[in-house]
Design a protein around this motif. Structure first.
Motif, PDB file in Angstrom:
ATOM      1  N   TYR A  22     -12.878  56.408 -42.826  1.00  0.00           N
ATOM      2  CA  TYR A  22     -12.935  56.746 -44.476  1.00  0.00           C
ATOM      3  C   TYR A  22     -13.137  58.092 -45.580  1.00  0.00           C
ATOM      4  O   TYR A  22     -12.779  58.546 -45.968  1.00  0.00           O
ATOM      5  CB  TYR A  22     -13.615  55.268 -45.495  1.00  0.00           C
ATOM      6  CG  TYR A  22     -13.152  55.318 -46.417  1.00  0.00           C
ATOM      7  CD1 TYR A  22     -11.566  54.997 -46.944  1.00  0.00           C
ATOM      8  CD2 TYR A  22     -14.205  54.984 -47.553  1.00  0.00           C
ATOM      9  CE1 TYR A  22     -11.782  55.102 -48.545  1.00  0.00           C
ATOM     10  CE2 TYR A  22     -13.821  55.219 -48.911  1.00  0.00           C
ATOM     11  CZ  TYR A  22     -12.499  54.830 -49.565  1.00  0.00           C
ATOM     12  OH  TYR A  22     -12.090  54.552 -50.582  1.00  0.00           O
ATOM     13  N   PHE A  23     -14.571  58.039 -45.161  1.00  0.00           N
ATOM     14  CA  PHE A  23     -14.725  59.248 -46.206  1.00  0.00           C
ATOM     15  C   PHE A  23     -14.456  60.820 -45.712  1.00  0.00           C
ATOM     16  O   PHE A  23     -14.290  61.767 -46.170  1.00  0.00           O
ATOM     17  CB  PHE A  23     -16.575  59.893 -45.677  1.00  0.00           C
ATOM     18  CG  PHE A  23     -17.818  58.278 -45.605  1.00  0.00           C
ATOM     19  CD1 PHE A  23     -16.749  57.965 -47.001  1.00  0.00           C
ATOM     20  CD2 PHE A  23     -18.435  58.430 -44.623  1.00  0.00           C
ATOM     21  CE1 PHE A  23     -17.962  56.580 -47.008  1.00  0.00           C
ATOM     22  CE2 PHE A  23     -19.591  57.249 -45.498  1.00  0.00           C
ATOM     23  CZ  PHE A  23     -19.499  56.763 -46.836  1.00  0.00           C
ATOM     24  N   PRO A 157     -18.463  69.777 -40.705  1.00  0.00           N
ATOM     25  CA  PRO A 157     -19.383  68.862 -41.995  1.00  0.00           C
ATOM     26  C   PRO A 157     -19.289  67.110 -42.054  1.00  0.00           C
ATOM     27  O   PRO A 157     -18.299  66.529 -41.557  1.00  0.00           O
ATOM     28  CB  PRO A 157     -18.616  68.940 -43.342  1.00  0.00           C
ATOM     29  CG  PRO A 157     -17.543  69.827 -43.753  1.00  0.00           C
ATOM     30  CD  PRO A 157     -16.972  69.930 -41.726  1.00  0.00           C
ATOM     31  N   HIS A 158     -20.873  66.463 -41.430  1.00  0.00           N
ATOM     32  CA  HIS A 158     -20.891  65.481 -41.952  1.00  0.00           C
ATOM     33  C   HIS A 158     -21.051  64.792 -43.187  1.00  0.00           C
ATOM     34  O   HIS A 158     -21.462  66.276 -44.507  1.00  0.00           O
ATOM     35  CB  HIS A 158     -22.704  65.486 -41.369  1.00  0.00           C
ATOM     36  CG  HIS A 158     -22.464  63.764 -41.191  1.00  0.00           C
ATOM     37  ND1 HIS A 158     -23.581  63.429 -41.095  1.00  0.00           N
ATOM     38  CD2 HIS A 158     -21.776  62.992 -40.114  1.00  0.00           C
ATOM     39  CE1 HIS A 158     -23.682  61.546 -40.989  1.00  0.00           C
ATOM     40  NE2 HIS A 158     -23.087  61.775 -39.683  1.00  0.00           N
ATOM     41  N   LEU A 159     -20.066  63.669 -43.345  1.00  0.00           N
ATOM     42  CA  LEU A 159     -19.717  63.361 -44.598  1.00  0.00           C
ATOM     43  C   LEU A 159     -20.693  61.652 -44.449  1.00  0.00           C
ATOM     44  O   LEU A 159     -20.537  60.866 -43.665  1.00  0.00           O
ATOM     45  CB  LEU A 159     -18.021  63.406 -44.451  1.00  0.00           C
ATOM     46  CG  LEU A 159     -17.632  64.193 -44.337  1.00  0.00           C
ATOM     47  CD1 LEU A 159     -16.343  64.265 -44.352  1.00  0.00           C
ATOM     48  CD2 LEU A 159     -17.761  65.346 -45.572  1.00  0.00           C
ATOM     49  N   TRP A 160     -20.619  61.612 -46.292  1.00  0.00           N
ATOM     50  CA  TRP A 160     -20.995  60.443 -46.515  1.00  0.00           C
ATOM     51  C   TRP A 160     -21.278  59.812 -47.920  1.00  0.00           C
ATOM     52  O   TRP A 160     -21.268  61.380 -48.858  1.00  0.00           O
ATOM     53  CB  TRP A 160     -22.986  60.167 -46.311  1.00  0.00           C
ATOM     54  CG  TRP A 160     -23.176  59.128 -46.292  1.00  0.00           C
ATOM     55  CD1 TRP A 160     -23.229  57.574 -45.524  1.00  0.00           C
ATOM     56  CD2 TRP A 160     -23.543  58.192 -47.672  1.00  0.00           C
ATOM     57  NE1 TRP A 160     -23.879  56.771 -46.312  1.00  0.00           N
ATOM     58  CE2 TRP A 160     -23.741  57.436 -47.490  1.00  0.00           C
ATOM     59  CE3 TRP A 160     -24.148  59.205 -48.593  1.00  0.00           C
ATOM     60  CZ2 TRP A 160     -24.479  56.130 -48.239  1.00  0.00           C
ATOM     61  CZ3 TRP A 160     -24.893  58.223 -49.387  1.00  0.00           C
ATOM     62  CH2 TRP A 160     -25.337  57.009 -49.410  1.00  0.00           C
ATOM     63  N   ASP A 161     -20.372  58.860 -47.967  1.00  0.00           N
ATOM     64  CA  ASP A 161     -20.484  58.682 -49.984  1.00  0.00           C
ATOM     65  C   ASP A 161     -21.350  56.851 -49.717  1.00  0.00           C
ATOM     66  O   ASP A 161     -21.439  56.467 -49.207  1.00  0.00           O
ATOM     67  CB  ASP A 161     -18.855  59.123 -50.103  1.00  0.00           C
ATOM     68  CG  ASP A 161     -19.118  58.156 -51.410  1.00  0.00           C
ATOM     69  OD1 ASP A 161     -19.434  59.528 -52.027  1.00  0.00           O
ATOM     70  OD2 ASP A 161     -18.035  57.213 -52.063  1.00  0.00           O
ATOM     71  N   PRO A 162     -21.863  56.661 -50.999  1.00  0.00           N
ATOM     72  CA  PRO A 162     -22.879  55.761 -51.336  1.00  0.00           C
ATOM     73  C   PRO A 162     -21.443  54.470 -51.215  1.00  0.00           C
ATOM     74  O   PRO A 162     -21.971  53.243 -51.662  1.00  0.00           O
ATOM     75  CB  PRO A 162     -23.631  55.966 -52.410  1.00  0.00           C
ATOM     76  CG  PRO A 162     -22.853  56.913 -52.950  1.00  0.00           C
ATOM     77  CD  PRO A 162     -22.226  57.974 -52.725  1.00  0.00           C
ATOM     78  N   LEU A 163     -20.747  54.748 -51.280  1.00  0.00           N
ATOM     79  CA  LEU A 163     -19.181  53.603 -51.184  1.00  0.00           C
ATOM     80  C   LEU A 163     -19.819  51.988 -51.442  1.00  0.00           C
ATOM     81  O   LEU A 163     -19.776  51.023 -51.615  1.00  0.00           O
ATOM     82  CB  LEU A 163     -17.814  53.759 -51.495  1.00  0.00           C
ATOM     83  CG  LEU A 163     -16.847  53.402 -51.128  1.00  0.00           C
ATOM     84  CD1 LEU A 163     -16.556  52.355 -52.985  1.00  0.00           C
ATOM     85  CD2 LEU A 163     -15.518  53.248 -50.980  1.00  0.00           C
ATOM     86  N   VAL A 286     -28.433  55.876 -41.824  1.00  0.00           N
ATOM     87  CA  VAL A 286     -29.327  55.199 -42.633  1.00  0.00           C
ATOM     88  C   VAL A 286     -30.927  56.167 -42.732  1.00  0.00           C
ATOM     89  O   VAL A 286     -31.117  55.979 -44.185  1.00  0.00           O
ATOM     90  CB  VAL A 286     -30.516  54.917 -40.648  1.00  0.00           C
ATOM     91  CG1 VAL A 286     -31.627  54.449 -41.418  1.00  0.00           C
ATOM     92  CG2 VAL A 286     -29.537  53.743 -40.187  1.00  0.00           C
ATOM     93  N   TYR A 287     -30.698  57.730 -42.604  1.00  0.00           N
ATOM     94  CA  TYR A 287     -31.413  58.468 -43.804  1.00  0.00           C
ATOM     95  C   TYR A 287     -30.784  58.243 -44.422  1.00  0.00           C
ATOM     96  O   TYR A 287     -31.187  58.884 -45.890  1.00  0.00           O
ATOM     97  CB  TYR A 287     -31.593  60.185 -42.930  1.00  0.00           C
ATOM     98  CG  TYR A 287     -31.674  60.098 -40.915  1.00  0.00           C
ATOM     99  CD1 TYR A 287     -32.498  58.984 -40.865  1.00  0.00           C
ATOM    100  CD2 TYR A 287     -31.519  60.818 -40.584  1.00  0.00           C
ATOM    101  CE1 TYR A 287     -32.942  59.068 -39.643  1.00  0.00           C
ATOM    102  CE2 TYR A 287     -31.836  60.799 -39.185  1.00  0.00           C
ATOM    103  CZ  TYR A 287     -32.778  60.114 -38.404  1.00  0.00           C
ATOM    104  OH  TYR A 287     -33.501  60.088 -37.075  1.00  0.00           O
ATOM    105  N   TYR A 288     -29.120  59.003 -44.806  1.00  0.00           N
ATOM    106  CA  TYR A 288     -29.291  58.828 -46.413  1.00  0.00           C
ATOM    107  C   TYR A 288     -28.686  57.798 -47.102  1.00  0.00           C
ATOM    108  O   TYR A 288     -28.931  57.814 -47.972  1.00  0.00           O
ATOM    109  CB  TYR A 288     -27.237  59.387 -46.160  1.00  0.00           C
ATOM    110  CG  TYR A 288     -27.032  60.343 -45.360  1.00  0.00           C
ATOM    111  CD1 TYR A 288     -28.161  61.696 -44.851  1.00  0.00           C
ATOM    112  CD2 TYR A 288     -25.470  60.377 -44.735  1.00  0.00           C
ATOM    113  CE1 TYR A 288     -27.598  62.975 -44.561  1.00  0.00           C
ATOM    114  CE2 TYR A 288     -25.743  61.404 -43.973  1.00  0.00           C
ATOM    115  CZ  TYR A 288     -26.552  62.716 -43.535  1.00  0.00           C
ATOM    116  OH  TYR A 288     -25.936  63.981 -42.749  1.00  0.00           O
ATOM    117  N   GLU A 289     -29.039  56.707 -46.550  1.00  0.00           N
ATOM    118  CA  GLU A 289     -28.847  55.564 -47.279  1.00  0.00           C
ATOM    119  C   GLU A 289     -30.115  55.005 -47.672  1.00  0.00           C
ATOM    120  O   GLU A 289     -30.473  54.989 -49.267  1.00  0.00           O
ATOM    121  CB  GLU A 289     -28.492  54.376 -46.720  1.00  0.00           C
ATOM    122  CG  GLU A 289     -26.941  54.238 -45.848  1.00  0.00           C
ATOM    123  CD  GLU A 289     -26.616  53.371 -45.206  1.00  0.00           C
ATOM    124  OE1 GLU A 289     -25.713  52.907 -44.234  1.00  0.00           O
ATOM    125  OE2 GLU A 289     -27.713  53.156 -43.971  1.00  0.00           O
TER     126      GLU A 289
END
Length: 372
Positions: A22-23, A157-163, A286-289
């Motif tokens: 999704y990201f 790129p590694h992607l992450w969003d807090p959605l 988990v790190y990002y969270e």
């Protein structure tokens, strides 16, 4: 992008791959000239798609592969492994084929080989125009994928969003709340959580056990509890039973085995510090969270170290890990604002809406001969 669901994957929190897709969709949609990004499947029934996959939250379109075959310029293999016959049909219409690799296939396939387990994912005869690989797997997987697929491997790129995290935190009931509580561990001792999945040598609890044990032996007044998540189902395995059974932490009921939990819920209820370990898997949701929630993270990730986040220990050095854990317990509250600044920079750097990430994916499309 190919999308899988089934008995082995029916919850968006089952693993990070579905979220990652999704990201990626969010990022690709920011590129000028990209008209639409959608998920495709085959040999499945949309009626079996669990609400826990959160398509409502993602607001995505999902189609049988035949429905969109004539309007697809790039087919990206995501969570559903592409089959040669599907690839061939899309190629007839001029589509380019990309494999987006989110897992450490090489290590996983080695583990399956030496333990005689089925299900190696990497190759089935499908041909690709390119492989897009997230940074933490380039060292171990680039040659494997490039030589065997005969396609160029590019770092993506590694992607992450807090959605998904933000939405999950809304279900946390009072008096608990997601987010680090300053002063709590200094007043009460640190609640330390180990969240590794324990299904691979890549991410497991053995080094964190050593770190936690050494910290408890040397500074028992600072360690209130050590939670070993994802260990309950393996607690009777000889390798873990004969290991933790001889620790002071287990004998004193300070270190306990736990079942699997959804990360933000466990952080909110039981955690002051996240203690982690990885081998050739330096970036992790988990790190990002944890960092997004302001929790101190004790880790051995060189990629996180480069971003100045958390408390870094070297490789497999549990003694260094113990020093960093105690340092985190003692100093984090006083340095909280500095840590938050670096955490926020890291989170921004992996955002699907970060301009640098958008540009890098635009360049990847252009390498295929597809102009965004």
């Amino acid at each position: 992008m190919t999308f899988f669901w089934g008995k082995s994957y029916n919850h968006i929190w089952s693993n990070g791959a579905g979220q990652n897709m999704y990201f990626l969709k969010q990022c690709l949609e920011q590129i000028d000239g990209v008209d639409s990004v959608y998920f495709v499947y085959w040999r499945n029934d949309k009626k079996s798609l669990s609400d826990n996959m959160r398509l409502d939250l993602m607001d995505i379109d999902i189609y049988d592969s035949d429905e969109v075959i004539d309007k697809t310029d790039v087919l990206i293999e995501g969570t559903l492994t592409l089959e040669p016959q599907i690839e061939a049909e899309y190629r007839k219409r001029g589509a380019k084929i990309v494999s987006y690799r989110m897992g450490n296939d090489f290590i996983a396939d080695m583990e399956k080989m030496v333990h005689d387990k089925p299900g190696a994912r990497a190759f089935n005869g499908t041909k690709y125009d390119a492989v897009w690989m997230i940074p933490q797997h380039m060292n171990t997987n680039r040659c494997y994928l490039e030589i065997m697929s005969k396609a160029p491997v590019y770092e993506a790129p590694h992607l992450w969003d807090p959605l998904f995290l933000d939405h999950m935190t809304q279900s946390i009931e009072e008096p608990y709340r997601f987010g680090y509580e300053r002063g709590h561990m200094k007043a009460n001792g640190a609640r330390i959580s180990v969240l590794e999945p324990n299904i691979s040598v890549l991410k497991n609890c053995m080094i964190p056990i050593l770190i936690g044990e050494e910290a408890y032996r040397n500074h028992p007044e600072l360690v209130k509890h050590i939670y070993l998540c994802n260990t309950y189902d393996i607690k009777d395995n000889d390798a873990i039973f004969n290991f933790i059974g001889f620790t002071s932490g287990v004998k004193d009921n300070i270190m306990t085995v736990e079942t699997r939990h959804i990360t933000p819920q466990f952080l909110a209820k039981y955690t002051d510090i996240v203690l982690s370990f990885q081998w050739e898997n330096a970036l992790n949701y988990v790190y990002y969270e944890a960092l997004y929630g302001g929790y101190p993270l004790v880790h051995n990730s060189p990629m996180l170290k480069a971003h100045h986040v958390g408390f870094y220990y070297d490789g497999f050095d549990a003694y260094d890990g113990e020093r960093q854990l105690i340092n985190a317990i003692k100093s984090y509250d006083d340095d909280f604002e500095s840590h938050k600044k670096w955490n926020d920079k890291l989170i921004d750097s992996v955002s699907p809406f970060n301009k640098e990430n958008i540009l890098k994916y635009q360049i990847l499309l252009e390498k295929l001969g597809v102009k965004g």
